[in-house]
Write a protein that holds these residues in place. Structure first.
Motif, PDB file in Angstrom:
ATOM      1  N   ILE A 198      -5.185   0.259 -11.301  1.00 44.69           N
ATOM      2  CA  ILE A 198      -4.158  -0.738 -11.006  1.00 44.69           C
ATOM      3  C   ILE A 198      -4.809  -2.111 -10.924  1.00 44.69           C
ATOM      4  CG2 ILE A 198      -2.448  -1.533  -9.330  1.00 44.69           C
ATOM      5  CD1 ILE A 198      -1.921   1.318  -8.588  1.00 44.69           C
ATOM      6  N   ASP A 199      -4.313  -3.011 -11.773  1.00 39.13           N
ATOM      7  CA  ASP A 199      -4.831  -4.381 -11.809  1.00 39.13           C
ATOM      8  C   ASP A 199      -4.192  -5.233 -10.713  1.00 39.13           C
ATOM      9  OD1 ASP A 199      -6.133  -6.631 -12.626  1.00 39.13           O
ATOM     10  OD2 ASP A 199      -5.524  -6.497 -14.707  1.00 39.13           O
ATOM     11  N   GLY A 200      -2.899  -5.051 -10.522  1.00 42.51           N
ATOM     12  CA  GLY A 200      -2.174  -5.815  -9.518  1.00 42.51           C
ATOM     13  C   GLY A 200      -0.787  -5.255  -9.319  1.00 42.51           C
ATOM     14  N   VAL A 201       0.015  -5.962  -8.549  1.00 42.94           N
ATOM     15  CA  VAL A 201       1.378  -5.516  -8.234  1.00 42.94           C
ATOM     16  C   VAL A 201       2.336  -6.696  -8.412  1.00 42.94           C
ATOM     17  CG1 VAL A 201       2.937  -4.701  -6.423  1.00 42.94           C
ATOM     18  CG2 VAL A 201       0.638  -3.721  -6.632  1.00 42.94           C
TER      19      VAL A 201
ATOM     20  N   LYS B 228       6.287   4.779 -12.566  1.00 48.41           N
ATOM     21  CA  LYS B 228       5.758   3.512 -13.051  1.00 48.41           C
ATOM     22  C   LYS B 228       6.172   2.340 -12.169  1.00 48.41           C
ATOM     23  CE  LYS B 228       5.395   4.904 -17.880  1.00 48.41           C
ATOM     24  NZ  LYS B 228       5.786   4.591 -19.279  1.00 48.41           N
ATOM     25  N   TYR B 229       7.185   2.547 -11.336  1.00 47.23           N
ATOM     26  CA  TYR B 229       7.590   1.498 -10.403  1.00 47.23           C
ATOM     27  C   TYR B 229       8.423   2.134  -9.298  1.00 47.23           C
ATOM     28  CZ  TYR B 229      12.278   1.561 -12.500  1.00 47.23           C
ATOM     29  OH  TYR B 229      13.524   1.941 -12.951  1.00 47.23           O
ATOM     30  N   VAL B 230       8.689   1.351  -8.236  1.00 52.99           N
ATOM     31  CA  VAL B 230       9.510   1.822  -7.117  1.00 52.99           C
ATOM     32  C   VAL B 230      10.623   0.798  -6.881  1.00 52.99           C
ATOM     33  CG1 VAL B 230       9.580   2.398  -4.665  1.00 52.99           C
ATOM     34  CG2 VAL B 230       7.576   3.009  -6.015  1.00 52.99           C
TER      35      VAL B 230
ATOM     36  N   GLY C 299       0.816  -1.214   0.000  1.00 46.64           N
ATOM     37  CA  GLY C 299       0.000   0.000   0.000  1.00 46.64           C
ATOM     38  C   GLY C 299       0.844   1.257   0.000  1.00 46.64           C
ATOM     39  N   MET C 300       1.911   1.233   0.770  1.00 44.30           N
ATOM     40  CA  MET C 300       2.811   2.387   0.836  1.00 44.30           C
ATOM     41  C   MET C 300       3.491   2.632  -0.519  1.00 44.30           C
ATOM     42  SD  MET C 300       6.121   2.780   3.333  1.00 44.30           S
ATOM     43  CE  MET C 300       7.630   3.144   2.475  1.00 44.30           C
ATOM     44  N   LEU C 301       3.940   1.560  -1.192  1.00 39.15           N
ATOM     45  CA  LEU C 301       4.661   1.708  -2.461  1.00 39.15           C
ATOM     46  C   LEU C 301       3.708   2.128  -3.596  1.00 39.15           C
ATOM     47  CD1 LEU C 301       7.083  -1.344  -2.235  1.00 39.15           C
ATOM     48  CD2 LEU C 301       7.481   1.043  -1.583  1.00 39.15           C
ATOM     49  N   ILE C 302       2.495   1.608  -3.588  1.00 43.26           N
ATOM     50  CA  ILE C 302       1.506   2.068  -4.580  1.00 43.26           C
ATOM     51  C   ILE C 302       1.235   3.555  -4.393  1.00 43.26           C
ATOM     52  CG2 ILE C 302      -0.932   1.919  -5.238  1.00 43.26           C
ATOM     53  CD1 ILE C 302      -0.831  -1.064  -4.762  1.00 43.26           C
TER      54      ILE C 302
ATOM     55  N   ILE D 266      11.877  -4.516  -6.214  1.00 44.43           N
ATOM     56  CA  ILE D 266      11.318  -3.689  -7.295  1.00 44.43           C
ATOM     57  C   ILE D 266       9.815  -3.951  -7.318  1.00 44.43           C
ATOM     58  CG2 ILE D 266      11.316  -3.198  -9.760  1.00 44.43           C
ATOM     59  CD1 ILE D 266      14.177  -4.306  -9.854  1.00 44.43           C
ATOM     60  N   CYS D 267       9.044  -2.932  -7.003  1.00 44.87           N
ATOM     61  CA  CYS D 267       7.580  -3.028  -6.943  1.00 44.87           C
ATOM     62  C   CYS D 267       7.006  -2.372  -8.200  1.00 44.87           C
ATOM     63  CB  CYS D 267       7.054  -2.336  -5.683  1.00 44.87           C
ATOM     64  SG  CYS D 267       5.259  -2.328  -5.560  1.00 44.87           S
ATOM     65  N   ILE D 268       6.296  -3.176  -9.007  1.00 44.51           N
ATOM     66  CA  ILE D 268       5.780  -2.692 -10.296  1.00 44.51           C
ATOM     67  C   ILE D 268       4.249  -2.771 -10.308  1.00 44.51           C
ATOM     68  CG2 ILE D 268       5.940  -2.916 -12.799  1.00 44.51           C
ATOM     69  CD1 ILE D 268       8.456  -4.660 -12.351  1.00 44.51           C
ATOM     70  N   PRO D 269       3.552  -1.665 -10.150  1.00 39.94           N
ATOM     71  CA  PRO D 269       2.093  -1.687 -10.291  1.00 39.94           C
ATOM     72  C   PRO D 269       1.716  -1.998 -11.743  1.00 39.94           C
ATOM     73  CG  PRO D 269       2.800   0.271  -9.084  1.00 39.94           C
ATOM     74  CD  PRO D 269       4.038  -0.348  -9.693  1.00 39.94           C
ATOM     75  N   ILE D 270       0.807  -2.947 -11.938  1.00 41.31           N
ATOM     76  CA  ILE D 270       0.361  -3.349 -13.275  1.00 41.31           C
ATOM     77  C   ILE D 270      -0.941  -2.635 -13.594  1.00 41.31           C
ATOM     78  CG2 ILE D 270      -0.217  -5.286 -14.764  1.00 41.31           C
ATOM     79  CD1 ILE D 270       2.669  -5.320 -13.704  1.00 41.31           C
ATOM     80  N   PRO D 271      -0.950  -1.804 -14.641  1.00 36.46           N
ATOM     81  CA  PRO D 271      -2.155  -1.007 -14.917  1.00 36.46           C
ATOM     82  C   PRO D 271      -3.274  -1.836 -15.543  1.00 36.46           C
ATOM     83  CG  PRO D 271      -0.506  -0.603 -16.599  1.00 36.46           C
ATOM     84  CD  PRO D 271       0.141  -1.516 -15.589  1.00 36.46           C
ATOM     85  N   HIS D 272      -4.505  -1.313 -15.393  1.00 34.19           N
ATOM     86  CA  HIS D 272      -5.688  -1.905 -16.008  1.00 34.19           C
ATOM     87  C   HIS D 272      -5.818  -1.408 -17.440  1.00 34.19           C
ATOM     88  CE1 HIS D 272      -8.554  -4.588 -14.283  1.00 34.19           C
ATOM     89  NE2 HIS D 272      -8.519  -4.021 -13.092  1.00 34.19           N
TER      90      HIS D 272
END
Length: 629
Positions: free
Chosen positions: A136-139, A89-91, A77-80, A120-126
């Motif tokens: 955000i679809d997932g991480v 696009k990522y952290v 949650g913090m990284l998103i 490396i945290c990559i949020p995957i877009p919808h």
């Protein structure tokens, strides 16, 4: 590395659709040296994340937080949040074991055990327009091995490829689900609907969404109730014939009444201001875990989108990687809605004739008494047409014919008002308003309408009495005749059968004053806090009192639901469609009036509030009166 990664992802995409996420994650670990990686699905409805695939580590299933947890207070949650606030696009975190990251990590022992450092945290877009509530679809979480360099091109490739693969997977899931449901119907032969639904809820739907309990309720047009048609199991194993809901009763009846979905994250901790408190006392699915997450969806007719066919409900969504209780998501709702649209096509076709037949049978049942009375009176007149008899006899026969004809018209009007309120028309088009004296123009006519019913029950209709000073108001004559006709009819139907002499109905009127009204919604779901507060309004209160069977206090709110009838009435052969009080409440509501039970027994009292505004015709010129409702 980029070419190797692309080849691995492309090869993984050729797997079975149900395995696409684990297959893609396996491809990532085959192309990139990683200590661990995981993919978490985001659920915007519950603000949670759920694990859908994990490589290089498999935690114990009793650790629920390893499979689903809330975003609030978590590392993900913090990284998103950082990605959204900074537009990144990522952290990339150099050391996840350092503060503050380790404090938010749900499994700090695993960080130490696997010596995890870089994250490396990559949020995957919808890329799906149906999911407007989140982007955000997932991480995707990657923990690279030491000396592994993962640059922007590889990260962007992963991000875009997985995002498109997830969108493609949803489309394929819908196609496969459609084929699976169609195949079950093709195998049905002479099976009834319940038999066809059995494999669908036990096996087919579970291929696409894991859950513990599921039930389908079909609307019975004969009784206006939701009857259990198929289930994975109901707690206590009650006979299927005993499991039903009136419209508006419990969570399932609420979904039917509102025609809207209901998704609850935790049934045990529902907000009592917005949901029924007595859900736990209703019928629940038999599940391994205590009932927690819940989703119910109305099944609507494809040919008449406002017409309800039934309700499907689920208890306890399960995580795809374990039997941990998860939460229902927007994606789940969209998938099941797609399935229900197909099932509704079959149901609509098969039940159309059944609904028409059931309605015709019940209407014929209701019309039988006045029709037979009219026929009997006509035959007596015909037999004596060529004989001499006293003029008063002719008058009596003609009055009987007229009274029963008026009763038949009144019964038909009940049905008219039920359907008129469903058409989305304006009140101005449905009602013909005039200035009427409440007792002379409406109550007296309603009393006359029930004369045949009272006579057939061997009751003295003179025991229906009026008292007090009734106002002149701007109302629709026929509509309000129907309101009081239904109340008087109920007083006759639900009289004390053991002591007919006790039958007496008194209708009185409390004059113009500031009357304290009960809360509008004490046992119904509402998001309006004002609806739970007693109010004081100026107007008139009319009370309808009798000393019949009375009203169970627990049923007081339910008796106004369409199709609801007092329990056990079938045993004493009390006929009815169960629509009278619902029609009365709808008509009164259209004019800003209220109706409630103010006395439960000896006497039973229905109180009706008429606002002072009805004393003049100004309300007829407002936009609200002319707009569809």
């Amino acid at each position: 590395m980029e070419d190797k990664l692309l080849r691995a992802l492309f090869k993984a995409s050729s797997c079975e659709n149900a395995d696409v996420i684990p297959s893609l994650l396996h491809a990532v670990t085959s192309a990139i040296p990683l200590k661990m990686c995981s993919f978490w699905k985001c659920n915007s409805l519950s603000d949670t994340v759920s694990i859908y695939a994990r490589e290089k580590h498999n935690p114990a299933t009793e650790q629920d937080f390893e499979y689903v947890h809330y975003l609030d207070g978590s590392l993900i949650g913090m990284l998103i949040g950082q990605c959204r606030s900074d537009g990144r696009k990522y952290v990339r975190i150099p050391d996840v074991s350092a503060v503050p990251y380790i404090n938010r990590h749900k499994a700090p022992d695993r960080v130490r055990q696997l010596q995890l450092r870089e994250l490396i945290c990559i949020p995957i877009p919808h890329h799906d327009g149906r999911f407007k509530s989140t982007n955000i679809d997932g991480v995707l979480n990657l923990y690279p091995c030491e000396n592994t360099v993962l640059g922007d091109p590889n990260i962007e490739l992963l991000r875009d490829y997985i995002s498109l693969s997830l969108s493609r997977s949803r489309l394929i899931a819908r196609e496969e689900l459609t084929r699976d449901i169609a195949a079950e119907y093709e195998k049905r032969a002479s099976k009834d609907l319940a038999s066809v639904l059995h494999p669908i809820i036990h096996r087919v739907l579970r291929k696409y969404m894991k859950y513990e309990g599921c039930s389908i309720f079909i609307l019975d047009p004969f009784k206006n109730r939701l009857n259990l048609t198929q289930t994975t199991g109901i707690s206590g194993k009650p006979p299927k014939s005993e499991v039903s809901y009136s419209l508006g009763e419990g969570l399932t009846g609420t979904v039917a009444a509102t025609r809207g979905r209901l998704i609850i994250q935790d049934v045990k901790n529902m907000d009592e201001m917005t949901h029924f408190k007595n859900y736990e006392h209703k019928f629940t699915e038999e599940t391994l875990h205590i009932g927690e997450s819940f989703m119910a969806i109305p099944i609507m007719s494809p040919s008449h989108r406002s017409e309800l066919l039934g309700v499907i409900r689920f208890t306890n969504r399960l995580n795809p990687m374990s039997d941990v209780v998860d939460r229902f998501s927007e994606e789940d709702f969209q998938l099941i809605s797609h399935a229900m649209n197909l099932i509704a096509l079959y149901m609509d076709y098969e039940q159309g004739e059944a609904r028409r037949t059931a309605f015709a049978m019940q209407m014929a049942h209701e019309m039988l008494t006045p029709a037979m009375a009219i026929r009997g009176s006509a035959r007596r007149l015909r037999l004596k047409a060529f004989t001499k008899f006293h003029p008063s006899q002719v008058t009596d026969y003609l009055d009987s014919i007229l009274d029963h004809a008026e009763l038949q018209i009144a019964l038909n009007r009940s049905i008219e008002y039920v359907w008129a309120g469903r058409q989305g028309t304006s009140r101005a088009s449905r009602y013909q308003v005039a200035r009427l004296q409440l007792d002379i123009d409406i109550l007296s006519k309603a009393k006359k309408l029930v004369i045949p019913i009272a006579r057939d029950a061997h009751l003295t209709f003179d025991n229906i009495k009026f008292s007090g000073n009734f106002p002149a108001l701007y109302l629709d004559k026929f509509a309000f005749e129907q309101v009081f006709f239904n109340l008087l009819t109920n007083a006759i139907k639900y009289r004390d059968y053991l002591d007919p002499a006790k039958f007496e109905v008194t209708i009185d009127c409390l004059g113009l004053a500031a009357h304290r009204l009960p809360p509008e919604s004490e046992d119904k779901p509402t998001s309006n806090p004002d609806a739970l507060i007693a109010q004081s309004r100026r107007g008139y209160v009319v009370r309808v009192q009798d000393c019949g069977m009375g009203v169970d206090e627990k049923e007081a709110a339910k008796i106004f639901n369409l199709g609801y009838r007092k329990k056990g009435m079938e045993k004493i052969n009390v006929r009815g469609l169960g629509i009278g009080l619902s029609v009365a409440e709808k008509i009164l509501g259209d004019f800003g009036c209220r109706i409630w039970v103010s006395g439960y027994r000896n006497p039973t009292v229905f109180s009706l509030f008429f606002p002072e505004s009805l004393a003049n015709e100004h309300y007829l010129t407002t936009d609200a009166w002319r707009e569809p409702n």
